[in-house]
Design a protein around this motif. Sequence first.
Motif, PDB file in Angstrom:
ATOM      1  N   SER A  21      26.399  48.781  35.573  1.00  0.00           N
ATOM      2  CA  SER A  21      27.021  48.069  34.460  1.00  0.00           C
ATOM      3  C   SER A  21      26.303  48.442  33.169  1.00  0.00           C
ATOM      4  O   SER A  21      25.110  48.740  33.184  1.00  0.00           O
ATOM      5  CB  SER A  21      26.923  46.559  34.655  1.00  0.00           C
ATOM      6  N   CYS A  22      27.042  48.402  32.079  1.00  0.00           N
ATOM      7  CA  CYS A  22      26.458  48.691  30.775  1.00  0.00           C
ATOM      8  C   CYS A  22      27.143  47.805  29.752  1.00  0.00           C
ATOM      9  O   CYS A  22      28.352  47.941  29.529  1.00  0.00           O
ATOM     10  CB  CYS A  22      26.634  50.156  30.431  1.00  0.00           C
ATOM     11  N   ALA A  23      26.388  46.920  29.146  1.00  0.00           N
ATOM     12  CA  ALA A  23      26.936  45.975  28.179  1.00  0.00           C
ATOM     13  C   ALA A  23      26.485  46.329  26.770  1.00  0.00           C
ATOM     14  O   ALA A  23      25.293  46.539  26.527  1.00  0.00           O
ATOM     15  CB  ALA A  23      26.490  44.559  28.527  1.00  0.00           C
ATOM     16  N   ALA A  24      27.441  46.369  25.865  1.00  0.00           N
ATOM     17  CA  ALA A  24      27.143  46.617  24.451  1.00  0.00           C
ATOM     18  C   ALA A  24      27.058  45.294  23.713  1.00  0.00           C
ATOM     19  O   ALA A  24      27.854  44.385  23.959  1.00  0.00           O
ATOM     20  CB  ALA A  24      28.226  47.491  23.831  1.00  0.00           C
ATOM     21  N   SER A  25      26.093  45.200  22.828  1.00  0.00           N
ATOM     22  CA  SER A  25      25.942  43.979  22.042  1.00  0.00           C
ATOM     23  C   SER A  25      25.417  44.328  20.654  1.00  0.00           C
ATOM     24  O   SER A  25      24.983  45.445  20.399  1.00  0.00           O
ATOM     25  CB  SER A  25      24.979  43.019  22.741  1.00  0.00           C
ATOM     26  N   GLY A  26      25.469  43.327  19.778  1.00  0.00           N
ATOM     27  CA  GLY A  26      24.970  43.542  18.424  1.00  0.00           C
ATOM     28  C   GLY A  26      26.087  43.489  17.409  1.00  0.00           C
ATOM     29  O   GLY A  26      27.148  42.917  17.646  1.00  0.00           O
ATOM     30  N   SER A  27      25.839  44.131  16.290  1.00  0.00           N
ATOM     31  CA  SER A  27      26.756  44.065  15.162  1.00  0.00           C
ATOM     32  C   SER A  27      27.837  45.146  15.291  1.00  0.00           C
ATOM     33  O   SER A  27      27.832  46.147  14.578  1.00  0.00           O
ATOM     34  CB  SER A  27      25.974  44.244  13.859  1.00  0.00           C
ATOM     35  N   LEU A  28      28.748  44.922  16.221  1.00  0.00           N
ATOM     36  CA  LEU A  28      29.794  45.913  16.427  1.00  0.00           C
ATOM     37  C   LEU A  28      31.155  45.337  16.108  1.00  0.00           C
ATOM     38  O   LEU A  28      31.405  44.159  16.315  1.00  0.00           O
ATOM     39  CB  LEU A  28      29.733  46.452  17.859  1.00  0.00           C
ATOM     40  N   PHE A  29      32.025  46.205  15.584  1.00  0.00           N
ATOM     41  CA  PHE A  29      33.388  45.804  15.255  1.00  0.00           C
ATOM     42  C   PHE A  29      34.351  46.166  16.373  1.00  0.00           C
ATOM     43  O   PHE A  29      35.184  45.361  16.775  1.00  0.00           O
ATOM     44  CB  PHE A  29      33.828  46.472  13.950  1.00  0.00           C
ATOM     45  N   ALA A  74      36.833  42.657  26.727  1.00  0.00           N
ATOM     46  CA  ALA A  74      36.434  41.328  26.238  1.00  0.00           C
ATOM     47  C   ALA A  74      34.923  41.143  26.333  1.00  0.00           C
ATOM     48  O   ALA A  74      34.337  40.382  25.555  1.00  0.00           O
ATOM     49  CB  ALA A  74      37.146  40.244  27.027  1.00  0.00           C
ATOM     50  N   LYS A  75      34.300  41.854  27.284  1.00  0.00           N
ATOM     51  CA  LYS A  75      32.851  41.727  27.471  1.00  0.00           C
ATOM     52  C   LYS A  75      32.093  42.930  26.922  1.00  0.00           C
ATOM     53  O   LYS A  75      30.866  43.002  27.065  1.00  0.00           O
ATOM     54  CB  LYS A  75      32.535  41.567  28.958  1.00  0.00           C
ATOM     55  N   ASN A  76      32.822  43.880  26.325  1.00  0.00           N
ATOM     56  CA  ASN A  76      32.178  45.099  25.800  1.00  0.00           C
ATOM     57  C   ASN A  76      31.320  45.771  26.864  1.00  0.00           C
ATOM     58  O   ASN A  76      30.200  46.234  26.586  1.00  0.00           O
ATOM     59  CB  ASN A  76      31.337  44.782  24.565  1.00  0.00           C
ATOM     60  N   THR A  77      31.849  45.838  28.060  1.00  0.00           N
ATOM     61  CA  THR A  77      31.089  46.327  29.207  1.00  0.00           C
ATOM     62  C   THR A  77      31.850  47.428  29.929  1.00  0.00           C
ATOM     63  O   THR A  77      33.070  47.337  30.094  1.00  0.00           O
ATOM     64  CB  THR A  77      30.778  45.177  30.177  1.00  0.00           C
ATOM     65  N   VAL A  78      31.103  48.445  30.342  1.00  0.00           N
ATOM     66  CA  VAL A  78      31.669  49.517  31.154  1.00  0.00           C
ATOM     67  C   VAL A  78      30.949  49.519  32.496  1.00  0.00           C
ATOM     68  O   VAL A  78      29.754  49.211  32.576  1.00  0.00           O
ATOM     69  CB  VAL A  78      31.541  50.886  30.443  1.00  0.00           C
ATOM     70  N   TYR A  79      31.700  49.858  33.535  1.00  0.00           N
ATOM     71  CA  TYR A  79      31.177  49.852  34.904  1.00  0.00           C
ATOM     72  C   TYR A  79      31.351  51.226  35.529  1.00  0.00           C
ATOM     73  O   TYR A  79      32.257  51.978  35.167  1.00  0.00           O
ATOM     74  CB  TYR A  79      31.905  48.819  35.765  1.00  0.00           C
ATOM     75  N   LEU A  80      30.499  51.514  36.499  1.00  0.00           N
ATOM     76  CA  LEU A  80      30.665  52.717  37.308  1.00  0.00           C
ATOM     77  C   LEU A  80      30.454  52.318  38.768  1.00  0.00           C
ATOM     78  O   LEU A  80      29.328  52.009  39.163  1.00  0.00           O
ATOM     79  CB  LEU A  80      29.685  53.809  36.905  1.00  0.00           C
TER      80      LEU A  80
END
Length: 121
Positions: A21-29, A74-80
């Motif tokens: 799993s890889c979740a993106a967070s922070g000041s993103l549009f 919705a979770k700004n997440t990518v999975y493999l």
Amino acid sequence: QVQLVESGGGLVQAGGSLRLSCAASGSLFSINAMGWYRQAPGKQRELVAAITSGGSTNYADSVKGRFTISRDNAKNTVYLQMNSLKPEDTAVYFCNADVVPRATTRAYRYWGQGTQVTVSS
């Protein structure tokens, strides 16, 4: 600032499965494409799989039929999802994302810190 945090790596026997799993967070549009790369010792980093914001996918020939990339916007997440793992899949796996930060109009590529996947024979 935008951060990508990976999880899910580890040690598994050949034929086994792992889910990264890889979740993106922070000041993103917004996030455009997301993907996974890997780098084995002594080798160049290579693309494993990528997915667009609309869900179109692309895979390296070596993982087709065994790995599945997906994302939850919705979770700004990518999975493999990695099935039928082989010793040659052993590598450090990195996620990336083409992110449009807030208050900007262009995308920048961000990378995670990497997670080790080891497949024993």
